[in-house]
Scaffold this active site. Structure first.
Site, PDB file in Angstrom:
ATOM      1  N   ARG A  18      -5.097 -36.378  26.983  1.00 24.28           N
ATOM      2  CA  ARG A  18      -5.433 -36.769  28.251  1.00 24.28           C
ATOM      3  C   ARG A  18      -5.747 -35.868  29.214  1.00 24.28           C
ATOM      4  O   ARG A  18      -6.201 -36.372  30.250  1.00 24.28           O
ATOM      5  CB  ARG A  18      -3.954 -37.642  28.568  1.00 24.28           C
ATOM      6  CG  ARG A  18      -3.801 -38.993  27.553  1.00 24.28           C
ATOM      7  CD  ARG A  18      -2.296 -39.449  27.552  1.00 24.28           C
ATOM      8  NE  ARG A  18      -1.427 -38.480  26.717  1.00 24.28           N
ATOM      9  CZ  ARG A  18      -0.081 -38.830  26.600  1.00 24.28           C
ATOM     10  NH1 ARG A  18       0.307 -39.875  27.109  1.00 24.28           N
ATOM     11  NH2 ARG A  18       0.567 -38.161  25.486  1.00 24.28           N
ATOM     12  N   GLY A 142       8.491 -43.590  26.829  1.00 22.20           N
ATOM     13  CA  GLY A 142       9.158 -44.329  25.947  1.00 22.20           C
ATOM     14  C   GLY A 142      10.431 -44.962  26.610  1.00 22.20           C
ATOM     15  O   GLY A 142      10.954 -44.130  27.488  1.00 22.20           O
TER      16      GLY A 142
HETATM   17  C1  UD1 Z   1       7.082 -38.284  24.573  1.00 21.99           C
HETATM   18  C2  UD1 Z   1       8.040 -39.179  23.918  1.00 21.99           C
HETATM   19  C3  UD1 Z   1       8.243 -40.228  25.008  1.00 21.99           C
HETATM   20  C4  UD1 Z   1       8.854 -39.436  26.245  1.00 21.99           C
HETATM   21  C5  UD1 Z   1       7.845 -38.692  26.743  1.00 21.99           C
HETATM   22  C6  UD1 Z   1       8.516 -37.816  28.044  1.00 21.99           C
HETATM   23  C7  UD1 Z   1       7.677 -39.227  21.793  1.00 21.99           C
HETATM   24  C8  UD1 Z   1       7.051 -39.596  20.264  1.00 21.99           C
HETATM   25  N1  UD1 Z   1       7.597 -39.475  22.783  1.00 21.99           N
HETATM   26  O1  UD1 Z   1       5.720 -39.065  24.825  1.00 21.99           O
HETATM   27  O2  UD1 Z   1       9.351 -41.164  24.098  1.00 21.99           O
HETATM   28  O3  UD1 Z   1       8.939 -40.718  27.319  1.00 21.99           O
HETATM   29  O4  UD1 Z   1       7.541 -37.674  25.728  1.00 21.99           O
HETATM   30  O5  UD1 Z   1       7.712 -36.898  28.570  1.00 21.99           O
HETATM   31  O6  UD1 Z   1       8.253 -38.135  21.502  1.00 21.99           O
HETATM   32  N2  UD1 Z   1       4.063 -32.179  20.378  1.00 21.99           N
HETATM   33  C9  UD1 Z   1       4.251 -30.958  19.237  1.00 21.99           C
HETATM   34  N3  UD1 Z   1       3.787 -31.466  17.936  1.00 21.99           N
HETATM   35  C10 UD1 Z   1       3.329 -32.795  17.633  1.00 21.99           C
HETATM   36  C11 UD1 Z   1       3.036 -33.692  18.747  1.00 21.99           C
HETATM   37  C12 UD1 Z   1       3.492 -33.332  20.177  1.00 21.99           C
HETATM   38  O7  UD1 Z   1       4.635 -30.018  19.470  1.00 21.99           O
HETATM   39  O8  UD1 Z   1       2.762 -33.017  16.630  1.00 21.99           O
HETATM   40  C13 UD1 Z   1       4.679 -31.513  21.523  1.00 21.99           C
HETATM   41  C14 UD1 Z   1       3.636 -31.599  22.752  1.00 21.99           C
HETATM   42  O9  UD1 Z   1       2.774 -30.407  22.796  1.00 21.99           O
HETATM   43  C15 UD1 Z   1       4.237 -31.789  24.015  1.00 21.99           C
HETATM   44  C16 UD1 Z   1       5.651 -32.754  23.411  1.00 21.99           C
HETATM   45  O10 UD1 Z   1       5.509 -32.511  21.883  1.00 21.99           O
HETATM   46  O11 UD1 Z   1       4.815 -30.879  24.617  1.00 21.99           O
HETATM   47  C17 UD1 Z   1       5.435 -34.238  23.814  1.00 21.99           C
HETATM   48  O12 UD1 Z   1       4.542 -34.649  23.264  1.00 21.99           O
HETATM   49  P1  UD1 Z   1       3.608 -35.775  24.104  1.00 21.99           P
HETATM   50  O13 UD1 Z   1       2.338 -36.156  23.285  1.00 21.99           O
HETATM   51  O14 UD1 Z   1       3.369 -35.174  25.449  1.00 21.99           O
HETATM   52  O15 UD1 Z   1       4.603 -36.998  24.229  1.00 21.99           O
HETATM   53  P2  UD1 Z   1       4.598 -38.156  25.171  1.00 21.99           P
HETATM   54  O16 UD1 Z   1       3.396 -39.169  24.778  1.00 21.99           O
HETATM   55  O17 UD1 Z   1       4.290 -37.784  26.463  1.00 21.99           O
HETATM   56 CA    CA Z   2       4.164 -35.693  27.350  1.00 15.10          CA
END
Ligand code: UD1
Ligand code: CA
Length: 495
Positions: A18, A142
């Site tokens: 995004r 979430g």
């Molecule tokens: C996530 C939460 C959501 C919460 C929000 C708060 C989940 C499914 N959702 O959503 O409930 O309200 O954060 O900010 O967790 N990442 C990895 N590996 C992956 C995917 C993600 O390391 O395979 C890391 C990303 O780099 C990031 C973090 O996890 O730093 C969160 O991922 P992101 O895609 O930002 O989640 P949100 O959609 O914001």
């Molecule tokens: Ca996030």
């Protein structure tokens, strides 16, 4: 409380689609640091066993930031969701009983908040404790679906909300404390049942709750602490909050900041050396004034009763007390001792030392130079690789010619030297104490102490020369005019 049964896990493998960027999300900056660095630093004082950072996108660059902060990294490839990231981290958690899990993109969280989360988790003997926040606009996050006053049934991602759940304004920060022996079996039951086919860590909450495990929730006292950075607008909001906190800390410690919302100050900047405030690294000198649109960057350190005037940008600068930086100066990696005045419009490139009471005026550029106590260079000069003694005066337009196209050479000017305006000092060259240089000189040889160096064509005055020149010019003009007009008149008459 000892936390030697606890490990921090930072999930930082995601790309951050995004943001529409070629740079991985956690490498973007806000408040003067990369997002991931803020989070590693917030975890550090928990004194857990270690901090494990799950890396994926631009793993090497992320590792280069977190490893010097004593975090270890584990590679997640491909990135199949936050639950999958946690499973990848599993083998690095050793004998830890608890994990504080944080996303790599919510950099405002403070250590005190994390400590309170761990305490609530331990006191409640919980399987999981979620840090939540109540937001006026919860969209994008979430939502926390409560089971009772204190416990949670599930976390529902934005894309899976029912109409009634959409109104819930308590959001999941994605910061949790887990009891690992409870988390692993729950995570094993989670299926990638969303449209991205990812394993969501958030789905483990519903599994735990269904098994009648205790899932607690702790509401963040300051909801700004949990803000995530999914978009450029989020980054700007988070940056604004960091900058405001930093300015407020300095103002609390006695620094005046005019139009504070226009002033940018990096986290490691300190102003003054006497008063210790909140963070032990931050010290503040009272009564320093920072005018609008100033930027204090890097590890800049400023003493007491200084004035930093509008439009100046200081990076890694060290200022003593009562220093004045007039408007629109640029200072990099330089030291300005007590009572120094620079600018307006001075440029200090790296490695200068301006000793007490030295003055540098407008359109003066310095590089790798020492300016002695009370010495002055007030107008339009370049001083590079130069050493200038106490109380010397550098005239307007003085240039050190320190570069011959191949190498750089030093210029050494003693104490109480007077350099006349428009002097070129061809380095390497030395001017002894108390010497004079005549204006307009090109100095290629050393000048002895108390001597005069003069290197220019001798002036010759020719009395009456200008007046004669004017007379000659006027005389040459007259006949031309008459000879042009006459033939014209004659030709008209003849017609
Ligand atoms: C996530 C939460 C959501 C919460 C929000 C708060 C989940 C499914 N959702 O959503 O409930 O309200 O954060 O900010 O967790 N990442 C990895 N590996 C992956 C995917 C993600 O390391 O395979 C890391 C990303 O780099 C990031 C973090 O996890 O730093 C969160 O991922 P992101 O895609 O930002 O989640 P949100 O959609 O914001
Ligand atoms: Ca996030």
């Amino acid at each position: 409380m000892s936390n030697n049964d606890l490990t921090n896990v930072i999930l930082a493998a995601g790309k951050g689609t995004r943001l529409k960027s070629s740079l991985a999300k956690v490498l973007h900056r806000a408040g003067g640091r990369t997002l991931v660095e803020h989070i590693v630093r917030a975890c550090g004082p928990l004194k857990g066993r270690e901090t494990v950072v799950v890396v994926g996108h631009q793993a090497e660059q992320v590792a280069a930031i977190v490893e010097p902060l004593e975090a270890v990294t584990v590679l997640q490839h491909p990135q199949n969701g936050t639950g999958h990231a946690m499973l990848v981290a599993k083998r690095s958690l050793g004998r830890a009983k608890l994990a504080v899990v944080l996303p790599g993109d919510a950099p405002l969280v403070r250590t005190e908040t994390l400590k309170a989360l761990v305490t609530a988790h331990r006191n409640g003997n919980a399987a999981a404790t979620i840090l939540s926040a109540v937001l006026a606009d919860p969209s994008g996050y979430g939502r926390v679906v409560r089971k009772s006053e204190t416990t949670v049934a599930s976390i529902v991602e934005e894309s899976q909300l029912t109409d009634e759940q959409r109104d819930i304004n308590e959001i999941n920060s994605a910061i949790y404390c887990f009891t690992l022996e409870k988390l692993w079996p729950a995570l094993a039951q989670v299926k990638p049942k969303n449209k991205h086919r990812e394993l969501y860590l958030t789905d483990a909450i519903a599994v735990l709750s269904a098994k009648a495990e205790t899932v607690l929730v702790q509401v963040a006292a300051d909801s700004r602490e949990v803000l995530g950075c999914n978009t450029r607008a989020d980054l700007a909001d988070v940056d604004r909050i960091f900058r405001e906190w930093k300015r407020n800390a300095l103002m609390d410690a006695g620094v005046t900041i005019q139009l504070p919302e226009t002033v940018l100050i990096d986290p490691d900047v300190t102003v003054g050396e006497d008063t210790i405030i909140v963070d032990p690294d931050v010290t503040v000198g009272e009564d320093t004034i920072i005018e609008p649109t100033v930027q204090l960057l890097g590890k800049t350190k400023i003493g007491a009763r200084c004035t930093i005037r509008t439009g100046s940008v200081l990076t890694d600068a060290i200022l003593g007390d009562e220093v004045t930086v007039e408007p629109h100066c640029v200072v990099e990696q330089s030291r300005l001792d007590d009572g120094v005045i620079i600018g307006p419009f001075a440029r200090l490139r790296p490695n200068n030392h301006l000793k007490a009471g030295a003055r540098i005026g407008n359109f003066v550029e310095l590089k790798k130079s020492t300016i002695g106590e009370g010495a002055k260079a007030m107008h339009l000069s370049y001083l590079g690789d130069a050493k200038i003694g106490t109380k010397s005066n550098i005239g307007a337009g003085t240039i050190t010619c320190n570069y011959d196209g191949f190498h750089k050479y030093p210029t050494s000017i003693g104490n109480k030297v007077f350099i006349g305006s428009d002097t070129a000092l061809v380095a390497p060259v030395r001017v002894g104490d108390g010497a004079y240089i005549a204006a307009g000189s090109t100095i290629t040889e050393n000048v002895p102490a108390d001597g005069l160096g003069i290197a220019r064509g001798r002036q010759v005055n020719k009395p009456g020369w200008a007046a004669k020149k004017r007379r000659d010019l006027a005389a040459a003009e007259k006949p031309k005019k008459t000879s042009k007009r006459k033939p014209r008149r004659t030709s008209r008459k003849r017609k």
